[in-house]
Write a protein that holds these residues in place. Structure first.
Motif, PDB file in Angstrom:
ATOM      1  N   ALA A  45       9.894  32.993 166.946  1.00  0.00           N
ATOM      2  CA  ALA A  45       9.716  34.443 166.821  1.00  0.00           C
ATOM      3  C   ALA A  45       8.267  34.788 166.515  1.00  0.00           C
ATOM      4  CB  ALA A  45      10.638  34.992 165.731  1.00  0.00           C
ATOM      5  N   MET A  46       7.628  33.990 165.681  1.00  0.00           N
ATOM      6  CA  MET A  46       6.217  34.236 165.352  1.00  0.00           C
ATOM      7  C   MET A  46       5.313  34.050 166.573  1.00  0.00           C
ATOM      8  SD  MET A  46       6.224  35.281 162.305  1.00  0.00           S
ATOM      9  CE  MET A  46       4.506  35.237 161.880  1.00  0.00           C
ATOM     10  N   CYS A  47       5.791  33.282 167.544  1.00  0.00           N
ATOM     11  CA  CYS A  47       5.040  33.087 168.799  1.00  0.00           C
ATOM     12  C   CYS A  47       5.426  34.126 169.844  1.00  0.00           C
ATOM     13  CB  CYS A  47       5.294  31.689 169.353  1.00  0.00           C
ATOM     14  SG  CYS A  47       4.606  30.364 168.356  1.00  0.00           S
ATOM     15  N   GLY A  48       6.321  35.062 169.483  1.00  0.00           N
ATOM     16  CA  GLY A  48       6.688  36.139 170.389  1.00  0.00           C
ATOM     17  C   GLY A  48       7.982  35.953 171.156  1.00  0.00           C
ATOM     18  N   ASP A  49       8.818  34.993 170.772  1.00  0.00           N
ATOM     19  CA  ASP A  49      10.089  34.782 171.462  1.00  0.00           C
ATOM     20  C   ASP A  49      11.098  35.830 170.997  1.00  0.00           C
ATOM     21  OD1 ASP A  49      12.851  33.665 171.944  1.00  0.00           O
ATOM     22  OD2 ASP A  49      11.638  32.111 172.920  1.00  0.00           O
ATOM     23  N   VAL A  50      11.473  36.713 171.918  1.00  0.00           N
ATOM     24  CA  VAL A  50      12.336  37.849 171.593  1.00  0.00           C
ATOM     25  C   VAL A  50      13.755  37.396 171.254  1.00  0.00           C
ATOM     26  CG1 VAL A  50      13.250  40.023 172.490  1.00  0.00           C
ATOM     27  CG2 VAL A  50      10.932  39.340 173.046  1.00  0.00           C
ATOM     28  N   SER A  51      14.277  36.419 171.980  1.00  0.00           N
ATOM     29  CA  SER A  51      15.634  35.935 171.711  1.00  0.00           C
ATOM     30  C   SER A  51      15.721  35.249 170.349  1.00  0.00           C
ATOM     31  CB  SER A  51      16.081  34.975 172.816  1.00  0.00           C
ATOM     32  OG  SER A  51      16.204  35.669 174.034  1.00  0.00           O
ATOM     33  N   ALA A  52      14.670  34.557 169.968  1.00  0.00           N
ATOM     34  CA  ALA A  52      14.641  33.931 168.646  1.00  0.00           C
ATOM     35  C   ALA A  52      14.691  35.002 167.571  1.00  0.00           C
ATOM     36  CB  ALA A  52      13.390  33.065 168.491  1.00  0.00           C
ATOM     37  N   ARG A  53      13.958  36.079 167.764  1.00  0.00           N
ATOM     38  CA  ARG A  53      13.961  37.182 166.797  1.00  0.00           C
ATOM     39  C   ARG A  53      15.372  37.771 166.695  1.00  0.00           C
ATOM     40  NH1 ARG A  53      10.542  38.601 162.906  1.00  0.00           N
ATOM     41  NH2 ARG A  53       8.811  38.245 164.321  1.00  0.00           N
ATOM     42  N   TYR A  54      16.031  37.963 167.833  1.00  0.00           N
ATOM     43  CA  TYR A  54      17.393  38.485 167.843  1.00  0.00           C
ATOM     44  C   TYR A  54      18.334  37.531 167.093  1.00  0.00           C
ATOM     45  CZ  TYR A  54      21.932  40.009 169.491  1.00  0.00           C
ATOM     46  OH  TYR A  54      23.236  40.427 169.548  1.00  0.00           O
ATOM     47  N   ASN A  55      18.208  36.224 167.366  1.00  0.00           N
ATOM     48  CA  ASN A  55      19.064  35.240 166.711  1.00  0.00           C
ATOM     49  C   ASN A  55      18.840  35.217 165.198  1.00  0.00           C
ATOM     50  OD1 ASN A  55      20.068  34.648 169.205  1.00  0.00           O
ATOM     51  ND2 ASN A  55      19.254  32.573 169.306  1.00  0.00           N
ATOM     52  N   LEU A  56      17.602  35.428 164.772  1.00  0.00           N
ATOM     53  CA  LEU A  56      17.340  35.525 163.333  1.00  0.00           C
ATOM     54  C   LEU A  56      18.116  36.704 162.739  1.00  0.00           C
ATOM     55  CD1 LEU A  56      13.521  34.799 163.095  1.00  0.00           C
ATOM     56  CD2 LEU A  56      15.365  33.445 162.083  1.00  0.00           C
ATOM     57  N   GLY A  57      18.150  37.800 163.467  1.00  0.00           N
ATOM     58  CA  GLY A  57      18.922  38.951 163.017  1.00  0.00           C
ATOM     59  C   GLY A  57      20.397  38.611 162.874  1.00  0.00           C
ATOM     60  N   CYS A  58      20.910  37.854 163.838  1.00  0.00           N
ATOM     61  CA  CYS A  58      22.321  37.448 163.769  1.00  0.00           C
ATOM     62  C   CYS A  58      22.577  36.562 162.559  1.00  0.00           C
ATOM     63  CB  CYS A  58      22.711  36.719 165.052  1.00  0.00           C
ATOM     64  SG  CYS A  58      22.705  37.763 166.518  1.00  0.00           S
ATOM     65  N   LYS A  59      21.685  35.612 162.304  1.00  0.00           N
ATOM     66  CA  LYS A  59      21.842  34.726 161.140  1.00  0.00           C
ATOM     67  C   LYS A  59      21.795  35.525 159.844  1.00  0.00           C
ATOM     68  CE  LYS A  59      22.068  30.672 163.098  1.00  0.00           C
ATOM     69  NZ  LYS A  59      23.321  29.938 163.082  1.00  0.00           N
ATOM     70  N   GLU A  60      20.857  36.462 159.742  1.00  0.00           N
ATOM     71  CA  GLU A  60      20.743  37.285 158.530  1.00  0.00           C
ATOM     72  C   GLU A  60      21.972  38.177 158.372  1.00  0.00           C
ATOM     73  OE1 GLU A  60      18.719  36.984 156.121  1.00  0.00           O
ATOM     74  OE2 GLU A  60      17.071  35.840 156.988  1.00  0.00           O
ATOM     75  N   GLY A  61      22.453  38.728 159.471  1.00  0.00           N
ATOM     76  CA  GLY A  61      23.641  39.571 159.418  1.00  0.00           C
ATOM     77  C   GLY A  61      24.857  38.812 158.917  1.00  0.00           C
ATOM     78  N   LYS A  62      25.031  37.588 159.418  1.00  0.00           N
ATOM     79  CA  LYS A  62      26.163  36.767 158.982  1.00  0.00           C
ATOM     80  C   LYS A  62      26.033  36.372 157.512  1.00  0.00           C
ATOM     81  CE  LYS A  62      27.334  34.907 163.473  1.00  0.00           C
ATOM     82  NZ  LYS A  62      27.340  33.724 164.364  1.00  0.00           N
ATOM     83  N   ALA A  63      24.798  36.298 157.036  1.00  0.00           N
ATOM     84  CA  ALA A  63      24.562  35.947 155.631  1.00  0.00           C
ATOM     85  C   ALA A  63      24.693  37.169 154.720  1.00  0.00           C
ATOM     86  CB  ALA A  63      23.178  35.321 155.471  1.00  0.00           C
ATOM     87  N   GLY A  64      24.937  38.340 155.304  1.00  0.00           N
ATOM     88  CA  GLY A  64      25.099  39.551 154.503  1.00  0.00           C
ATOM     89  C   GLY A  64      23.817  40.303 154.233  1.00  0.00           C
ATOM     90  N   ASN A  65      22.733  39.863 154.841  1.00  0.00           N
ATOM     91  CA  ASN A  65      21.436  40.524 154.656  1.00  0.00           C
ATOM     92  C   ASN A  65      21.215  41.547 155.769  1.00  0.00           C
ATOM     93  OD1 ASN A  65      20.900  38.744 152.482  1.00  0.00           O
ATOM     94  ND2 ASN A  65      20.220  37.191 153.918  1.00  0.00           N
ATOM     95  N   THR A  66      21.962  42.639 155.690  1.00  0.00           N
ATOM     96  CA  THR A  66      21.969  43.602 156.794  1.00  0.00           C
ATOM     97  C   THR A  66      20.617  44.289 157.000  1.00  0.00           C
ATOM     98  OG1 THR A  66      22.935  45.246 155.302  1.00  0.00           O
ATOM     99  CG2 THR A  66      24.444  44.039 156.733  1.00  0.00           C
ATOM    100  N   ALA A  67      19.892  44.559 155.936  1.00  0.00           N
ATOM    101  CA  ALA A  67      18.599  45.235 156.088  1.00  0.00           C
ATOM    102  C   ALA A  67      17.619  44.342 156.849  1.00  0.00           C
ATOM    103  CB  ALA A  67      18.022  45.620 154.725  1.00  0.00           C
TER     104      ALA A  67
END
Length: 79
Positions: A41-63
């Protein structure tokens, strides 16, 4: 993929993230998956950024999840 990731290849980081997240050809390791998604994501990979959102969402970190998803959407991710 490991050597390419060491050299900073974002696709290698993304692919390793997927492999560790799914336990594909490696032992499943969420921490390693997140670390590789973050590097991609830091290198600009959009799908990686999206997947990070999914991981955070599943962990309860919605913000934090929402921030990742908003960034990925602004960069063109279509989910």
């Amino acid at each position: 993929y490991d050597r390419a990731a060491e050299l900073g290849v974002k696709d290698a980081h993304f692919n390793l993230g997927v492999m560790y997240a799914e336990g594909k050809d490696v032992e499943k390791d969420t921490a390693k998956a997140v670390r590789h998604y973050e590097a991609a994501a830091m290198c600009g990979d959009v799908s990686a950024r999206y997947n990070l959102g999914c991981k955070e969402g599943k962990a309860g970190n919605t913000a934090i999840a929402l921030q990742h998803w908003m960034i990925s959407a602004k960069l063109g991710h279509d989910h």
